[in-house]
Design a protein around this motif. Sequence first.
Motif, short mmCIF file in Angstrom:
data_model
loop_
_atom_site.label_atom_id
_atom_site.label_comp_id
_atom_site.label_asym_id
_atom_site.label_seq_id
_atom_site.Cartn_x
_atom_site.Cartn_y
_atom_site.Cartn_z
N GLU A 168 0.85 -1.19 0.00
CA GLU A 168 0.00 0.00 0.00
C GLU A 168 0.89 1.24 0.00
OE1 GLU A 168 -3.31 0.10 2.84
OE2 GLU A 168 -2.72 -1.93 3.42
N SER A 169 0.26 2.39 -0.22
CA SER A 169 0.94 3.68 -0.13
C SER A 169 0.12 4.60 0.76
CB SER A 169 1.09 4.31 -1.52
OG SER A 169 1.58 5.64 -1.41
N PRO A 170 0.76 5.46 1.53
CA PRO A 170 0.00 6.45 2.29
C PRO A 170 -0.94 7.28 1.42
CG PRO A 170 2.24 6.38 3.11
CD PRO A 170 2.21 5.50 1.88
N LEU A 171 -0.60 7.46 0.14
CA LEU A 171 -1.47 8.25 -0.73
C LEU A 171 -2.77 7.51 -1.08
CD1 LEU A 171 0.94 10.11 -3.17
CD2 LEU A 171 0.03 10.80 -0.95
N ASP A 172 -2.84 6.23 -0.72
CA ASP A 172 -4.12 5.52 -0.85
C ASP A 172 -5.11 5.95 0.23
OD1 ASP A 172 -2.95 4.04 -2.91
OD2 ASP A 172 -2.34 2.41 -1.57
N HIS A 173 -4.61 6.71 1.21
CA HIS A 173 -5.43 7.08 2.38
C HIS A 173 -5.32 8.59 2.67
CE1 HIS A 173 -5.67 2.74 3.13
NE2 HIS A 173 -4.35 2.72 2.96
N VAL A 174 -5.33 9.39 1.63
CA VAL A 174 -5.14 10.83 1.78
C VAL A 174 -6.20 11.44 2.69
CG1 VAL A 174 -5.21 13.03 0.57
CG2 VAL A 174 -3.87 11.16 -0.36
N GLU A 175 -7.45 11.07 2.49
CA GLU A 175 -8.53 11.69 3.27
C GLU A 175 -8.34 11.44 4.77
OE1 GLU A 175 -13.42 11.60 3.62
OE2 GLU A 175 -12.42 10.75 1.86
N ARG A 176 -7.97 10.22 5.14
CA ARG A 176 -7.77 9.91 6.56
C ARG A 176 -6.52 10.60 7.11
NH1 ARG A 176 -9.12 3.41 7.02
NH2 ARG A 176 -11.30 3.54 6.35
N LEU A 177 -5.44 10.56 6.35
CA LEU A 177 -4.19 11.15 6.83
C LEU A 177 -4.24 12.67 6.85
CD1 LEU A 177 -1.60 8.71 5.24
CD2 LEU A 177 -2.09 9.02 7.67
#
Length: 262
Positions: free
Chosen positions: A192-201
């Motif tokens: 995975e990548s952190p950019l898969d979870h932009v809204e949460r991060l």
Amino acid sequence: MIIACGHSGIGRDATAAGIAQVAGLAPEVSKGTSFDLQIYRRDGGKPGPLFVYIEGDGFAYLDSRTPSTDPTPVDPLALRLAAADPGPAVLYLGRPCQFAPGRGDPRCSVRVWTTSRFGPDVVASIDDAIGRERARAPGRPLVLVGYSGGGVIAALVAARRKDVSLLVTLAAPLDVADWTRRVGLSPLDGSESPLDHVERLARVRQVAFAGQGDKTVPVESIASAIAKFGPSAKLIVVPDFDHRCCWMRDWPRLRAIASGSH
């Protein structure tokens, strides 16, 4: 001497144990549903945040194309950061398949420290260990600190949880796809990548440190991710630093900057 003694897995284990012992960090094994992890912990019982340190990718490759048979770090930088932490509560987490617990874990395979190094089962094992430590002292604010690939794991864990008060990354390739392109690596298909979870991060307070001279994880790759996370994320570029120098030397100062940022 560290490098000379660190070629064997046992030598690398001994290096880590020595660093932890001097700092008063007690060894434990976190028995998880995904992987068994080497951890070191200290809790003096005084009020204050829990700082969780997540190790980098370690000795994952012999060269740019050849995976190693044991990803245990020769010189565990995240453990050195944990050892230098002045706070009341510290937890260090080795990555899956590192150190003696990982070496004997039948669930380990080369993919775990190569293409799937940021995979869901890897992230789950780190999150599970943090959750069990939180159960011991649930009232402490939670701060996640990740070095290099450990910073990617820290971000992915932060995206899963709702109790992270601060995410601190050092030389971490937070935009995984951009990073692999820039440095000429094959795509990490199982990760995975952190950019898969932009809204949460975007809802997590973040400080990302980057070394101006870092050729392993270029500043531009980190900056491209931080820009997407919005105003909750801050990028701090440190002059004269590269991928390893001089995070441990200056960590008390950088820790204070991160804790007081925003």
